[in-house]
Enzyme design. Structure first.
Site, PDB file in Angstrom:
ATOM      1  N   LYS A   1       0.861  -1.186   0.000  1.00 60.68           N
ATOM      2  CA  LYS A   1       0.000   0.000   0.000  1.00 60.68           C
ATOM      3  C   LYS A   1       0.901   1.240   0.000  1.00 60.68           C
ATOM      4  CE  LYS A   1      -4.247   1.326   2.400  1.00 60.68           C
ATOM      5  NZ  LYS A   1      -4.965   1.167   3.676  1.00 60.68           N
TER       6      LYS A   1
HETATM    7  C1  E4P Z   1      -8.228   2.436   3.611  1.00 59.62           C
HETATM    8  O1  E4P Z   1      -7.452   1.652   3.154  1.00 59.62           O
HETATM    9  C2  E4P Z   1      -8.099   3.068   4.929  1.00 59.62           C
HETATM   10  O2  E4P Z   1      -7.479   2.146   5.781  1.00 59.62           O
HETATM   11  C3  E4P Z   1      -9.439   3.392   5.563  1.00 59.62           C
HETATM   12  O3  E4P Z   1     -10.519   2.957   4.794  1.00 59.62           O
HETATM   13  C4  E4P Z   1      -9.552   4.754   6.117  1.00 59.62           C
HETATM   14  O4  E4P Z   1     -10.805   4.855   6.744  1.00 59.62           O
HETATM   15  P1  E4P Z   1     -11.141   6.000   7.798  1.00 59.62           P
HETATM   16  O5  E4P Z   1     -11.335   7.272   7.070  1.00 59.62           O
HETATM   17  O6  E4P Z   1     -12.396   5.542   8.459  1.00 59.62           O
HETATM   18  O7  E4P Z   1      -9.956   6.071   8.739  1.00 59.62           O
END
Ligand code: E4P
Length: 215
Positions: free
Chosen positions: A87
């Site tokens: 990622k």
């Molecule tokens: C995506 O990969 C992120 O980990 C996540 O969806 C972020 O979500 P949040 O805005 O609820 O922290």
């Protein structure tokens, strides 16, 4: 549409896996910190623990923000387990690293995407997944779902194979709307996945059927 769980909590990942509808996991440094996972060795071990629970892709996020650092970290992560997806944040060095990983056949998830232009760049670099954060856009009074629509249109116009992984998904209607638009994947907490199951008419109907079965 694929369902990923957005957590580093092993118990919740097991519970989602046991539901039989889980296709993968996304994590990020905040989710790892929430579980109290500290230190490089523990973090790497935790990713392996997650991969051993699920059968699908597991996104593990790099911390480096320079090209060489991202490549080094990503190569360490993919050595851990064949299910690991690197990622990478949507920054210039991140795009360059995604291009490098793509050429090496390494799967990537381009994260922190908030505009169609960013999603277009991620696809051009060959990202396996692009993660538009719809909940965080909603938080700043911008329609997160219309970003999913725009990305779907652009990717379909040119046949980009990058999968739209709707992230920061906060409630069941986000999932339903993403499914209508044609997002490839949604990632969300366990309670949001589970909330798809709930309907008061189901509960009332079941109670009635069970009562009638005793008659
Ligand atoms: C995506 O990969 C992120 O980990 C996540 O969806 C972020 O979500 P949040 O805005 O609820 O922290």
């Amino acid at each position: 549409m694929k369902f990923f769980i957005d957590t580093a909590n092993l118990a919740q990942i097991k519970e989602a896996q046991n539901m039989g509808v889980l296709d993968g996991v996304t994590t990020n440094p905040s989710l790892m910190a929430k579980e109290g996972i500290k230190g490089q060795d523990n973090i790497l071990k935790h990713y392996v623990d997650i991969c051993n629970i699920v059968t699908g892709d597991v996104s593990a996020e790099v911390i480096a923000t320079d090209y060489e650092g991202i490549v080094r970290e990503g190569e360490t992560l993919v050595e851990l387990h064949p299910q690991i997806v690197v990622k990478v944040p949507m920054i210039a060095d991140g795009i360059k690293a995604i291009k490098y990983f793509t050429e090496k056949g390494i799967k990537t998830n381009c994260t922190l995407v908030f505009s169609a232009g960013q999603a277009l760049l991620a696809a051009k670099a060959g990202a396996t997944y692009v993660s538009p954060f719809i909940g965080r856009l909603d938080d700043v009074s911008t329609d997160g779902l219309s970003l999913i629509e725009d990305i779907r249109l652009i990717y379909d116009n040119y046949g980009y194979e990058t999968q739209i992984l709707a992230a920061s998904v906060r409630h069941p209607m986000h999932i339903i709307e993403c499914a209508k638009i044609g997002a490839d994947v949604v990632t969300c907490p366990l309670n949001v996945i589970a909330s798809l199951m709930k309907h008061p008419l189901t509960d009332n109907g079941l109670a009635q059927f069970l009562a009638d079965a005793k008659k």
